[in-house]
Design an enzyme around this catalytic site. Structure first.
Site, PDB file in Angstrom:
ATOM      1  N   TRP A  84      34.002  43.637  49.040  1.00 51.28           N
ATOM      2  CA  TRP A  84      32.718  43.303  48.626  1.00 51.28           C
ATOM      3  C   TRP A  84      31.343  44.655  49.072  1.00 51.28           C
ATOM      4  O   TRP A  84      31.009  44.262  49.846  1.00 51.28           O
ATOM      5  CB  TRP A  84      31.877  42.488  48.250  1.00 51.28           C
ATOM      6  N   TYR A 108      47.896  36.299  39.143  1.00 50.33           N
ATOM      7  CA  TYR A 108      48.040  34.346  39.792  1.00 50.33           C
ATOM      8  C   TYR A 108      48.572  34.013  39.143  1.00 50.33           C
ATOM      9  O   TYR A 108      48.375  33.301  37.529  1.00 50.33           O
ATOM     10  CB  TYR A 108      46.318  34.524  39.664  1.00 50.33           C
ATOM     11  N   GLU A 120      44.900  42.612  43.915  1.00 48.82           N
ATOM     12  CA  GLU A 120      44.941  40.976  44.153  1.00 48.82           C
ATOM     13  C   GLU A 120      46.091  39.921  43.576  1.00 48.82           C
ATOM     14  O   GLU A 120      46.587  40.141  42.645  1.00 48.82           O
ATOM     15  CB  GLU A 120      43.658  39.684  43.370  1.00 48.82           C
ATOM     16  N   TRP A 172      45.510  38.397  47.949  1.00 43.94           N
ATOM     17  CA  TRP A 172      44.034  37.850  48.306  1.00 43.94           C
ATOM     18  C   TRP A 172      44.243  35.778  49.019  1.00 43.94           C
ATOM     19  O   TRP A 172      45.289  35.690  48.972  1.00 43.94           O
ATOM     20  CB  TRP A 172      43.885  37.376  47.353  1.00 43.94           C
ATOM     21  N   ASN A 185      34.492  43.401  39.796  1.00 38.45           N
ATOM     22  CA  ASN A 185      35.787  43.061  40.467  1.00 38.45           C
ATOM     23  C   ASN A 185      35.955  41.961  39.155  1.00 38.45           C
ATOM     24  O   ASN A 185      34.849  40.912  38.000  1.00 38.45           O
ATOM     25  CB  ASN A 185      35.629  42.015  41.490  1.00 38.45           C
ATOM     26  N   GLU A 186      36.882  41.798  38.147  1.00 37.58           N
ATOM     27  CA  GLU A 186      37.217  41.580  37.008  1.00 37.58           C
ATOM     28  C   GLU A 186      36.299  41.242  35.524  1.00 37.58           C
ATOM     29  O   GLU A 186      36.006  40.413  35.652  1.00 37.58           O
ATOM     30  CB  GLU A 186      37.733  39.611  37.716  1.00 37.58           C
TER      31      GLU A 186
END
Ligand code: NAG
Ligand code: NAG
Length: 428
Positions: free
Chosen positions: A95, A292, A333, A375, A211-212
């Protein structure tokens, strides 16, 4: 700080002496400072450095800047890079934002805490010392470290907000202005340790817009598309040297109706995202995808079904990169949750191995799959950062070996020695 002239002159003297030594001996005199590190570029569906292919075995440690603000926690950042170097990892995603929370970088719109900026400078310096590059993310969709919620709150507090929706981050003109100012401040930051502006520093592998990003209030996807177009153009007006990506998970949207069935469930069709349309934006250099299976698939999905989902998800996006986007695809990720009912380290190793194989096989055949990022990695003694996906790489030999093996085989198929700098063969 004001220094008297008596103090100033010797420094000038020293600087010209350093310049002289450098001109005389070049890389020999400053093997670490003088970058044998060049910018990572894109050529069609491949990433290249110095004309050689570059494949990423990468990882996420989102906490590097926040942990390097204070001296007591700083060693975690240093030792993370040491571990990464031992593992042959090439790029870290982290970040480059902390908006309005504890030890914030951006305290309020356009106002920065120099102490925290220096911490980010230090992260970049340390990465370079360990020959690691950084994928720097510029904002969060989630509320951690501020995120879009914080931007919306700031706009309201200033009496500028046009909507209370958190999605107004994407469409409110004053918030877009805030974010552009933020982009400019980061890209033009001059590192106090190196004197190099971030936009000129090859240690930065690429920028990531967010991010996302999710914008469920606009399932048509027009708002996010428009935001990406505007922000990507803006980044490139300041910095043409670095690669740029969006930072989303890769969910398909209205522009590829046949691919919607590949989304993990129907809810994911309605996030205002569109992998193909969004990734096609000219200024976006590579596509980003997350993996994920346990967060996305229904509870009760077993390991075999998860592996099957992952195979399809990864190959489908690599194929998009090759046939539709003509851009590299990076899986920025991936992880397996330790909260799974039947979690075992064997299951995690199996999933990692599967993803590593998919990337390696794509790379070996010059496909668009250019790398993957675990991740997430943490160091020992960081229990408070160990989310359900956190791994201390040194803790388990099996995972350590898997990661290293991936680094080494990717290095082998990159003619330049693999890590994108000279003399990197020693690591395997
Ligand atoms: C915005 O997000 C925050 C944090 O997730 C939440 O508490 C809040 O209710 C949201 N605001 C709106 C208007 O949905
Ligand atoms: C967990 O393991 C049990 C026993 O082997 C099995 O019956 C069950 O299907 C597994 N559940 C999942 C979600 O994998």
């Amino acid at each position: 700080m004001l220094a008297g002239q008596g103090f100033f002159y010797p420094i000038v003297g020293l600087a010209s002496c350093v310049a002289f030594i450098y001109m005389s001996f070049g890389d020999l005199a400053f093997p670490l400072m003088q970058s044998q590190m060049n910018f990572v570029e894109r050529e069609g569906t491949q990433l290249i450095v110095d004309g050689n292919p570059f494949y990423v075995n990468g990882w996420n440690s989102y906490w590097l800047m926040s942990q390097s603000v204070e001296e007591t926690s700083r060693p975690r950042m240093n030792s993370m890079f040491e571990t990464a170097a031992r593992l042959g990892l090439t790029v870290c995603r982290t970040w480059a934002f902390n908006d309005g929370t504890y030890n914030a970088l951006q305290v309020s719109p356009g106002q920065f805490d120099e102490r925290v900026f220096e911490a980010l400078d230090r992260v970049i310096w340390e990465a370079r010392m360990h020959k690691v590059r950084l994928l720097l993310s510029l904002a969060n969709d989630w509320k951690d470290f501020g995120g879009k919620v914080q931007y919306v709150k700031w706009a309201w507090e200033a009496g500028l907000g046009s909507s209370s929706s958190n999605d107004s981050f994407f469409f409110d003109p004053s918030i877009r202005r805030y974010f552009k100012d933020y982009i400019k401040a980061i890209l033009t930051r001059r590192n106090h340790l190196t004197g190099i502006q971030y936009r000129d520093d090859p240690t930065v592998f690429a920028w990531e817009l967010m991010n996302e990003p999710h914008c469920p209030s606009d399932p048509s996807g027009d708002i996010v598309q428009n935001w990406i177009e505007e922000m990507a153009k803006y980044v490139k007006t300041i910095d043409k040297k670095h690669l740029l990506t969006v930072g989303f998970e890769g969910f398909y949207g209205p522009s590829s109706p046949k691919k919607l069935e590949l989304n993990p469930a129907e809810d994911f069709n309605k996030l205002g995202l569109d992998f193909i349309r969004n990734s096609k934006v000219e200024e976006i250099d590579f596509a980003s995808v997350h993996i994920y299976p346990d967060l996305w698939l229904p509870p009760g999905t077993n390991q075999e079904q998860k592996i099957r989902f992952v195979s399809k998800w990864v190959s489908s996006h690599i194929e998009d990169g090759e046939k539709v986007l003509r851009k590299p695809v990076l899986f920025t990720e991936f992880g397996l949750s330790s909260k799974n009912k039947n979690f075992s380290h064997g299951c995690r190793d199996e999933l990692f191995k599967h993803i590593f194989d998919l990337i390696y096989n794509s790379a070996r055949t010059k496909g668009a799959g250019a790398g993957s990022f675990i991740w997430q990695l943490i160091e020992e003694g960081m229990e408070e950062f160990r989310d359900e996906f956190g791994i201390v790489a040194g803790e388990r030999l099996s995972i350590f070996r898997l990661i290293k093996e991936q680094s080494c085989r990717l290095a082998e198929i990159s003619r330049g020695g693999g890590w994108g700098w000279k003399g990197s063969k020693g690591r395997c």
